[in-house]
Design a protein around this motif. Structure first.
Motif, short mmCIF file in Angstrom:
data_model
loop_
_atom_site.label_atom_id
_atom_site.label_comp_id
_atom_site.label_asym_id
_atom_site.label_seq_id
_atom_site.Cartn_x
_atom_site.Cartn_y
_atom_site.Cartn_z
N GLY A 167 0.94 -1.16 0.09
CA GLY A 167 0.19 0.03 0.04
C GLY A 167 1.06 1.21 -0.05
O GLY A 167 0.53 2.24 -0.98
N LEU A 168 1.97 1.35 1.11
CA LEU A 168 2.66 2.51 1.09
C LEU A 168 3.44 2.69 -0.43
O LEU A 168 3.73 3.53 -0.83
N ALA A 176 4.33 9.83 -7.41
CA ALA A 176 5.36 9.92 -8.70
C ALA A 176 4.55 10.24 -9.88
O ALA A 176 4.99 10.84 -10.81
N ALA A 177 3.35 9.79 -10.03
CA ALA A 177 2.61 9.86 -11.32
C ALA A 177 1.88 11.42 -11.12
O ALA A 177 1.17 11.74 -12.21
N GLY A 178 2.11 12.23 -9.88
CA GLY A 178 1.66 13.44 -10.08
C GLY A 178 0.06 13.56 -9.43
O GLY A 178 -0.68 14.80 -9.69
N ALA A 179 -0.52 12.70 -8.94
CA ALA A 179 -1.66 12.90 -8.10
C ALA A 179 -1.77 14.15 -7.30
O ALA A 179 -0.69 14.17 -6.36
N SER A 180 -2.82 14.75 -7.03
CA SER A 180 -2.78 15.86 -6.36
C SER A 180 -3.43 15.55 -4.99
O SER A 180 -2.99 16.28 -4.02
N ARG A 181 -4.23 14.56 -4.71
CA ARG A 181 -4.79 14.03 -3.72
C ARG A 181 -4.37 12.70 -3.36
O ARG A 181 -5.05 11.96 -4.21
N ILE A 182 -3.83 12.15 -2.35
CA ILE A 182 -3.62 10.88 -2.06
C ILE A 182 -4.51 10.52 -0.71
O ILE A 182 -3.62 10.89 0.05
N ALA A 195 2.94 7.08 5.88
CA ALA A 195 2.36 7.30 4.75
C ALA A 195 2.28 8.85 4.19
O ALA A 195 2.62 9.12 3.00
N LYS A 196 2.28 9.78 5.06
CA LYS A 196 2.31 10.93 4.67
C LYS A 196 3.62 11.43 4.37
O LYS A 196 4.10 12.16 3.55
N GLU A 197 4.94 10.83 5.03
CA GLU A 197 6.15 11.06 4.53
C GLU A 197 6.28 10.56 3.06
O GLU A 197 7.16 11.15 2.39
N LEU A 198 5.55 9.52 2.71
CA LEU A 198 5.76 9.03 1.38
C LEU A 198 4.67 9.66 0.30
O LEU A 198 5.04 9.21 -0.79
N GLY A 199 4.24 10.49 0.67
CA GLY A 199 3.22 11.09 -0.26
C GLY A 199 1.54 11.36 -0.19
O GLY A 199 1.08 12.05 -0.71
N ALA A 200 1.32 10.50 0.98
CA ALA A 200 -0.14 10.86 1.41
C ALA A 200 -0.55 12.16 1.67
O ALA A 200 0.23 12.76 2.52
N THR A 201 -1.66 12.66 1.19
CA THR A 201 -1.72 13.96 1.51
C THR A 201 -2.93 13.98 2.71
O THR A 201 -3.14 15.02 3.29
N GLU A 202 -3.83 13.08 2.82
CA GLU A 202 -4.84 12.72 3.90
C GLU A 202 -4.82 11.38 4.35
O GLU A 202 -4.63 10.55 3.45
N CYS A 203 -5.00 11.08 5.68
CA CYS A 203 -5.05 9.69 6.20
C CYS A 203 -6.22 9.81 6.98
O CYS A 203 -6.41 10.46 7.97
N ILE A 204 -7.05 8.71 6.82
CA ILE A 204 -8.43 8.62 7.54
C ILE A 204 -8.32 7.07 7.83
O ILE A 204 -8.04 6.19 7.39
N ASN A 205 -9.09 7.15 9.19
CA ASN A 205 -9.47 5.74 9.82
C ASN A 205 -10.99 5.53 9.87
O ASN A 205 -11.64 6.16 10.48
#
Length: 238
Positions: A167-168, A176-182, A195-205
């Protein structure tokens, strides 16, 4: 000679009895990197001293799937040819005189292993073996799902269900593909920082909401996401 190996949940599936066709006793492990110690007759792609990664999906380079640019599901894979013994039907592992089986022609949980030539690839001599072993399975599965299969477009919105190693890797591919929201989704909040360190813009549980998580995603985005990656493999998340 194996220098580094990853541990994949598939290895755990074998222990649980959920991976068909494996014969015991067996040496598991299928994410490996190491150095060629010696080669057998007819081997041409590597020589002793080469750094290599081992991979659980063979690449014979000759069958219809290997020659197809849209697929690499080699016909020598474990769904068509058992990989408990080498292609010559021998095992190169023993313990106290008893035969031990190979796993996916890799068996990276050992100091030394023997593999067919089409289950390894030579890599750059400067490559760090403790990192590149993950290219054998987990990393490329997730990263490739975003880059090669989904072909995520710049500016798009992605949801990633499950923040394990694969998943990470999806998160990294979407970035890398340029997604604006992950939007990264997991029931273990301890995974959010990485996850945020690797590029996630938001994390939800999902445990933080009373409504279904797909409804939460629709409300967050207004219309849902452009790409959704299920990286857990359960019926609930599917």
């Amino acid at each position: 000679k194996i220098a580094a190996t990853g541990i994949c949940h598939t290895d755990e599936h074998v222990l649980e009895g959920n991976f068909a066709g494996v014969e015991f006793p067996v040496i598991l492990g299928h994410e490996g990197a190491g150095i060629v110690e010696s080669i057998g007759e007819g081997v041409t792609s590597v020589k002793p001293g080469d750094k290599v990664i081992l991979f659980p999906l063979p690449q014979c380079g000759e069958c219809s799937f290997c020659l197809n640019p849209d697929s690499n599901y080699c016909l020598k894979s474990h769904f068509t040819e058992p990989q408990n013994l080498l292609p010559d039907k021998t095992s190169r592992f023993t313990c106290k005189g008893k035969r031990i089986h190979h796993f996916l022609w890799n068996s990276t949980f050992a100091e030394y292993t023997v593999v067919p030539e089409y289950t390894l690839a030579k890599i750059d001599a400067a490559a760090p073996l403790d990192k590149v072993c993950l290219l054998a399975c987990g990393f490329s599965t997730g990263y490739g799902a975003a880059i090669n299969t989904a072909k995520v477009k710049p500016g798009s919105t992605c949801a990633v269900f499950g923040l394990g190693g694969v998943g990470l890797s999806v998160v990294m591919g979407c970035k890398a593909a340029g997604a604006s929201r992950i939007i990264a989704i997991d029931i273990n909040k301890d995974k959010f920082a990485k996850a945020k360190e690797l590029g996630a813009t938001e994390c939800i549980n999902p445990k933080d909401f009373k409504k279904p998580i797909q409804q939460v995603l629709t409300e967050m985005t207004g219309h849902g996401v452009d790409y959704s990656f299920e990286v857990i493999g359960t019926s609930d998340t599917l």
